[in-house]
Design a protein around this motif. Structure first.
Motif, PDB file in Angstrom:
ATOM      1  N   LEU A 290     -11.212  -0.672   2.150  1.00  9.25           N
ATOM      2  CA  LEU A 290     -10.577   0.305   1.268  1.00  9.25           C
ATOM      3  C   LEU A 290     -11.605   1.316   0.754  1.00  9.25           C
ATOM      4  CD1 LEU A 290      -8.136  -1.912  -0.861  1.00  9.25           C
ATOM      5  CD2 LEU A 290      -7.641  -0.595   1.220  1.00  9.25           C
TER       6      LEU A 290
ATOM      7  N   PHE B 111      -3.794   0.306  -3.182  1.00 10.27           N
ATOM      8  CA  PHE B 111      -3.427  -1.001  -2.641  1.00 10.27           C
ATOM      9  C   PHE B 111      -3.123  -1.923  -3.817  1.00 10.27           C
ATOM     10  CE2 PHE B 111      -3.812  -5.203  -0.848  1.00 10.27           C
ATOM     11  CZ  PHE B 111      -3.338  -5.056   0.448  1.00 10.27           C
TER      12      PHE B 111
ATOM     13  N   PHE C  62     -10.258   4.667  -0.917  1.00 11.69           N
ATOM     14  CA  PHE C  62      -9.208   4.247  -1.851  1.00 11.69           C
ATOM     15  C   PHE C  62      -9.826   4.157  -3.248  1.00 11.69           C
ATOM     16  CE2 PHE C  62      -6.613   3.510   1.651  1.00 11.69           C
ATOM     17  CZ  PHE C  62      -5.431   2.837   1.366  1.00 11.69           C
TER      18      PHE C  62
ATOM     19  N   TRP D 285      -4.408   0.659  10.513  1.00 10.48           N
ATOM     20  CA  TRP D 285      -5.009  -0.375   9.674  1.00 10.48           C
ATOM     21  C   TRP D 285      -5.885  -1.265  10.558  1.00 10.48           C
ATOM     22  CZ3 TRP D 285      -4.335  -1.177   4.307  1.00 10.48           C
ATOM     23  CH2 TRP D 285      -3.540  -0.208   3.701  1.00 10.48           C
TER      24      TRP D 285
ATOM     25  N   GLY E 198      -2.625   7.868   3.192  1.00 12.03           N
ATOM     26  CA  GLY E 198      -3.231   6.601   3.551  1.00 12.03           C
ATOM     27  C   GLY E 198      -3.741   6.618   4.983  1.00 12.03           C
TER      28      GLY E 198
ATOM     29  N   SER F 156       0.832  -1.199   0.000  1.00  4.92           N
ATOM     30  CA  SER F 156       0.000   0.000   0.000  1.00  4.92           C
ATOM     31  C   SER F 156       0.868   1.250   0.000  1.00  4.92           C
ATOM     32  CB  SER F 156      -0.914   0.016   1.230  1.00  4.92           C
ATOM     33  OG  SER F 156      -1.777   1.131   1.192  1.00  4.92           O
TER      34      SER F 156
END
Length: 231
Positions: free
Chosen positions: A181, A157, A186, A227, A223, A152
Motif C-alpha cells: 500500500l 484500505f 495509499f 493487485w 486505486g 478497498s
C-alpha cells in the motif's frame, strides 16, 4: 436517559450523519438495513462499518477516535524481520478470499464468539467478486498459514480481520499489505478500533473529523489497476 438509535430502512441505503453516533457505546450509529454491495460501499465511503453478532440486528459504527495507519509508517519488529529472512513462505493477493474470511470467522468463534457471521461472509465474498474486497494469503509448506482481508476504495484500505495458523503468519500478511500500500501511495489503512496489537504495528488514533478528511482525499484517488506485489 433514553438513547435514540436510528433503525435503517431496508429499501433506503442512506445513513444518518456520523456525528450523530453515540458516545457510549463509542461510535454506534444505527441498526438494521442490510449488507448489500451498495450499502456497504456507501458505509465505507462515509467512515462507517458493520459490526454485530447473531442474533442481534446489523449494527453500524463510526467510532471517535478512529484507529488508522499510514502504510508508509508501518512498524515491523526486528524479530519479525529476522523470522521472515529465515522462513520459507509465499505471499499472494486474492488467491483464497473465501478461505481467509472463513478462517477469520473460525478463529474469532473459538476465542470470544465471532462477528463474522455467515451473512457477513456472503456479503464480503460478493464484494470480492466485484473487485471491492481483497485478501492477502501467506503460504507455508504449500498450505494456507495465515492472512487478512479488507475492503478497498480508491487509495483507502479498510482492514477487517486477520488470522494465523502458523507463527507470525498474520504479521507477515500485514507487513506485505502495508508495504505494498505504501508503494502505491495509499495514505490510509483503516484499523477501525484501537488494540495493543495494531498499535504495535504503527497504528494511531485520530479524531473522527481528521479521519474523515483523510478518508475523503484517499477515496478520491484512483486505486491500483492490478493487485500484485511489486516490492
Amino acid at each position: 436517559m433514553t438513547l435514540y438509535l436510528p433503525f435503517l430502512d431496508p429499501h433506503d441505503i442512506a445513513f444518518p450523519d456520523v456525528n450523530q453516533a453515540l458516545v457510549e457505546p463509542d461510535g454506534l450509529l444505527a441498526a438494521g438495513g442490510d449488507l448489500s454491495v451498495q450499502r456497504l460501499e456507501l458505509a465505507y465511503r462515509s467512515g462507517i462499518f458493520p459490526w454485530y453478532s447473531d442474533p442481534d440486528p446489523i449494527l453500524w459504527w463510526s467510532p471517535d477516535p478512529r484507529c488508522i495507519l499510514d502504510p508508509a509508517q508501518a512498524h515491523t519488529s526486528k524479530s519479525l524481520e529476522k523470522y521472515m529472512r529465515k522462513t520459507d513462505f509465499a505471499v499472494t493477493w486474492d488467491q483464497a478470499f473465501a478461505e481467509v474470511i472463513q478462517h477469520c470467522s473460525d478463529v474469532r468463534r473459538r476465542q470470544t464468539g465471532t462477528w463474522i457471521t455467515p451473512e457477513m461472509i456472503a456479503a464480503y465474498c460478493q464484494l470480492h467478486r466485484l473487485g471491492k474486497a481483497h485478501s492477502v494469503e501467506v503460504w507455508m509448506d504449500g498450505q494456507l498459514a495465515g492472512g487478512l482481508y479488507g475492503v478497498s476504495i480508491g487509495r483507502a484500505f479498510f482492514g477487517e480481520s486477520m488470522f494465523s495458523l502458523r507463527t507470525n503468519a498474520s504479521k507477515i500478511a500485514f507487513t506485505y499489505l502495508s508495504r505494498q500500500l505504501a508503494k502505491w501511495s495509499f495514505p490510509l489503512l483503516d484499523c477501525q478500533v484501537h488494540s495493543a496489537h495494531v498499535a504495535s504495528l504503527g497504528a494511531i488514533e485520530v479524531c473522527r473529523a481528521e479521519f474523515l478528511a483523510i478518508l475523503k482525499q484517499a477515496i478520491a484517488q484512483p486505486g491500483p489497476k492490478e493487485w500484485r506485489f511489486d516490492w
